[in-house]
Design an enzyme around this catalytic site. Structure first.
Site, short mmCIF file in Angstrom:
data_model
loop_
_atom_site.label_atom_id
_atom_site.label_comp_id
_atom_site.label_asym_id
_atom_site.label_seq_id
_atom_site.Cartn_x
_atom_site.Cartn_y
_atom_site.Cartn_z
N PRO A 91 0.80 -1.23 0.00
CA PRO A 91 0.00 0.00 0.00
C PRO A 91 0.83 1.28 0.00
O PRO A 91 1.89 1.35 0.64
CB PRO A 91 -0.80 -0.10 1.31
CG PRO A 91 -0.05 -1.06 2.15
CD PRO A 91 0.58 -2.04 1.20
N ASN A 92 0.32 2.25 -0.73
CA ASN A 92 0.88 3.61 -0.85
C ASN A 92 2.14 3.69 -1.71
O ASN A 92 2.61 4.79 -1.99
CB ASN A 92 1.15 4.24 0.53
CG ASN A 92 -0.12 4.37 1.36
OD1 ASN A 92 -1.07 4.97 0.89
ND2 ASN A 92 -0.15 3.79 2.54
N ARG A 108 5.21 10.96 -2.70
CA ARG A 108 4.95 10.61 -1.30
C ARG A 108 6.22 10.77 -0.46
O ARG A 108 7.19 10.03 -0.66
CB ARG A 108 4.50 9.13 -1.24
CG ARG A 108 4.29 8.62 0.15
CD ARG A 108 4.16 7.10 0.17
NE ARG A 108 3.99 6.65 1.54
CZ ARG A 108 4.28 5.44 1.96
NH1 ARG A 108 4.74 4.52 1.13
NH2 ARG A 108 4.08 5.12 3.22
N TYR A 166 11.33 8.52 1.08
CA TYR A 166 11.25 7.40 0.13
C TYR A 166 11.93 7.67 -1.21
O TYR A 166 11.99 6.79 -2.06
CB TYR A 166 9.77 7.03 -0.11
CG TYR A 166 9.09 6.56 1.16
CD1 TYR A 166 9.54 5.43 1.83
CD2 TYR A 166 8.02 7.25 1.71
CE1 TYR A 166 8.94 4.99 3.01
CE2 TYR A 166 7.40 6.84 2.88
CZ TYR A 166 7.87 5.71 3.52
OH TYR A 166 7.27 5.28 4.69
N ASN A 185 7.79 -5.67 -1.03
CA ASN A 185 7.76 -4.56 -0.07
C ASN A 185 6.33 -4.50 0.45
O ASN A 185 5.46 -3.92 -0.20
CB ASN A 185 8.17 -3.24 -0.72
CG ASN A 185 8.24 -2.10 0.30
OD1 ASN A 185 7.74 -2.24 1.42
ND2 ASN A 185 8.84 -1.00 -0.09
N ALA A 196 3.25 -0.76 4.89
CA ALA A 196 2.71 -0.74 6.26
C ALA A 196 2.23 -2.12 6.72
O ALA A 196 2.23 -2.41 7.92
CB ALA A 196 1.58 0.27 6.36
N HIS A 215 4.13 -4.49 9.21
CA HIS A 215 4.07 -4.36 10.66
C HIS A 215 2.74 -4.83 11.25
O HIS A 215 2.57 -4.82 12.46
CB HIS A 215 4.31 -2.88 11.03
CG HIS A 215 5.38 -2.23 10.21
ND1 HIS A 215 6.69 -2.66 10.24
CD2 HIS A 215 5.35 -1.20 9.30
CE1 HIS A 215 7.41 -1.91 9.40
NE2 HIS A 215 6.62 -1.03 8.82
N GLU A 255 12.19 -9.65 1.71
CA GLU A 255 11.46 -8.45 2.14
C GLU A 255 12.33 -7.22 1.90
O GLU A 255 13.51 -7.22 2.24
CB GLU A 255 11.14 -8.58 3.64
CG GLU A 255 10.44 -7.37 4.22
CD GLU A 255 10.25 -7.49 5.74
OE1 GLU A 255 10.05 -8.60 6.25
OE2 GLU A 255 10.31 -6.44 6.40
N HIS A 293 12.61 -2.80 1.96
CA HIS A 293 12.12 -1.46 2.33
C HIS A 293 13.04 -0.41 1.76
O HIS A 293 14.27 -0.58 1.77
CB HIS A 293 12.04 -1.31 3.85
CG HIS A 293 11.13 -2.31 4.47
ND1 HIS A 293 9.76 -2.22 4.37
CD2 HIS A 293 11.40 -3.45 5.14
CE1 HIS A 293 9.22 -3.27 4.98
NE2 HIS A 293 10.19 -4.03 5.45
N LEU A 294 12.44 0.68 1.30
CA LEU A 294 13.23 1.81 0.82
C LEU A 294 13.94 2.49 1.97
O LEU A 294 15.15 2.75 1.93
CB LEU A 294 12.30 2.82 0.13
CG LEU A 294 11.58 2.31 -1.12
CD1 LEU A 294 10.20 2.92 -1.24
CD2 LEU A 294 12.41 2.60 -2.35
N SER A 295 13.18 2.81 3.02
CA SER A 295 13.74 3.50 4.19
C SER A 295 14.33 2.46 5.15
O SER A 295 14.03 1.27 5.05
CB SER A 295 12.64 4.29 4.89
OG SER A 295 11.64 3.42 5.39
N ARG A 313 13.46 4.44 12.30
CA ARG A 313 12.21 5.21 12.32
C ARG A 313 11.39 4.87 13.58
O ARG A 313 11.92 4.35 14.54
CB ARG A 313 11.46 4.96 11.01
CG ARG A 313 12.31 5.39 9.79
CD ARG A 313 11.59 5.22 8.48
NE ARG A 313 10.38 6.04 8.44
CZ ARG A 313 9.37 5.84 7.58
NH1 ARG A 313 9.45 4.83 6.71
NH2 ARG A 313 8.32 6.62 7.60
N ARG A 338 7.57 0.55 13.48
CA ARG A 338 8.10 -0.01 12.23
C ARG A 338 9.22 -1.02 12.48
O ARG A 338 9.78 -1.58 11.54
CB ARG A 338 8.64 1.11 11.33
CG ARG A 338 7.57 2.09 10.86
CD ARG A 338 8.16 3.10 9.88
NE ARG A 338 7.35 4.30 9.87
CZ ARG A 338 6.23 4.47 9.14
NH1 ARG A 338 5.82 3.51 8.34
NH2 ARG A 338 5.55 5.59 9.21
C1 DQA Z 1 8.29 1.03 3.76
C2 DQA Z 1 8.42 1.22 5.29
C3 DQA Z 1 7.06 1.02 5.96
O1 DQA Z 1 7.20 1.19 7.36
C4 DQA Z 1 6.07 2.04 5.43
O2 DQA Z 1 4.79 1.82 6.01
C5 DQA Z 1 5.99 2.06 3.95
C6 DQA Z 1 7.21 1.92 3.17
C7 DQA Z 1 9.60 1.33 3.03
O3 DQA Z 1 9.73 0.88 1.89
O4 DQA Z 1 10.47 2.03 3.57
O5 DQA Z 1 4.93 2.30 3.38
O6 DQA Z 1 7.96 -0.33 3.51
#
Ligand code: DQA
Length: 143
Positions: free
Chosen positions: A10-11, A18, A23, A72, A75, A78, A96, A98-100, A105, A109
């Site tokens: 999502p997102n 965003r 990101y 990825n 959210a 978690h 798995e 993640h960008l960040s 954080r 997370r």
């Molecule tokens: C994320 C990290 C998650 O905590 C966050 O909810 C995201 C992006 C990342 O790629 O850094 O939507 O997965």
């Protein structure tokens, strides 16, 4: 040729606009293009899926007949026992991404429901996280 499924949660369809300070500036289309170019050099074939809906992500995992998944879960990392169980039921190598750097954080997370059913986790390298995951997947499948 081995088939790798790339799943974005999502997102992530909003990447580019965003929270770019967190990101990065690349859009999801650009990230997927970079992945496609890298896949050629690794002799892998990619398919892509993005959804904001947990059940659609579960259906996608259940329905695939690929050789490995890079996900990825955003959210849902978690929160989602359903995505974790879908992965556990598949007996496929999953990485798995993640960008960040989720560990730098908020504390909510820091926990991943998905990580224990993955062969590895890559976090914090921006869009490069995906390319590192693809290299890791190629290496794993060639072992
Ligand atoms: C994320 C990290 C998650 O905590 C966050 O909810 C995201 C992006 C990342 O790629 O850094 O939507 O997965």
């Amino acid at each position: 040729m081995k088939q790798i499924l790339i799943i974005h949660g999502p997102n992530l369809n909003q990447l580019g606009t965003r929270e770019p300070d967190i990101y990065g500036a690349k859009t999801l289309t650009e990230i997927n293009e970079d992945l496609s170019n890298h896949a050629k050099s690794l002799n892998l074939q990619l398919t892509f899926f993005q959804s904001n809906i947990e059940g659609e992500l579960v259906d996608c995992i259940q329905g695939t007949n690929c050789d490995g998944i890079i996900i990825n879960p955003a959210a849902y990392t978690h929160t989602s026992i359903a995505i974790r169980d879908a992965i556990a039921g598949k007996q496929l190598p999953v990485i798995e991404v993640h960008l960040s750097n989720v560990y730098q954080r908020e504390s909510f997370r820091h926990h991943s429901h998905v990580a224990p059913v993955c062969i590895g986790q890559i976090t914090g390298f921006g869009a490069t996280s995906y390319l590192l995951a693809l290299s890791g997947m190629a290496d794993h499948l060639n072992r």
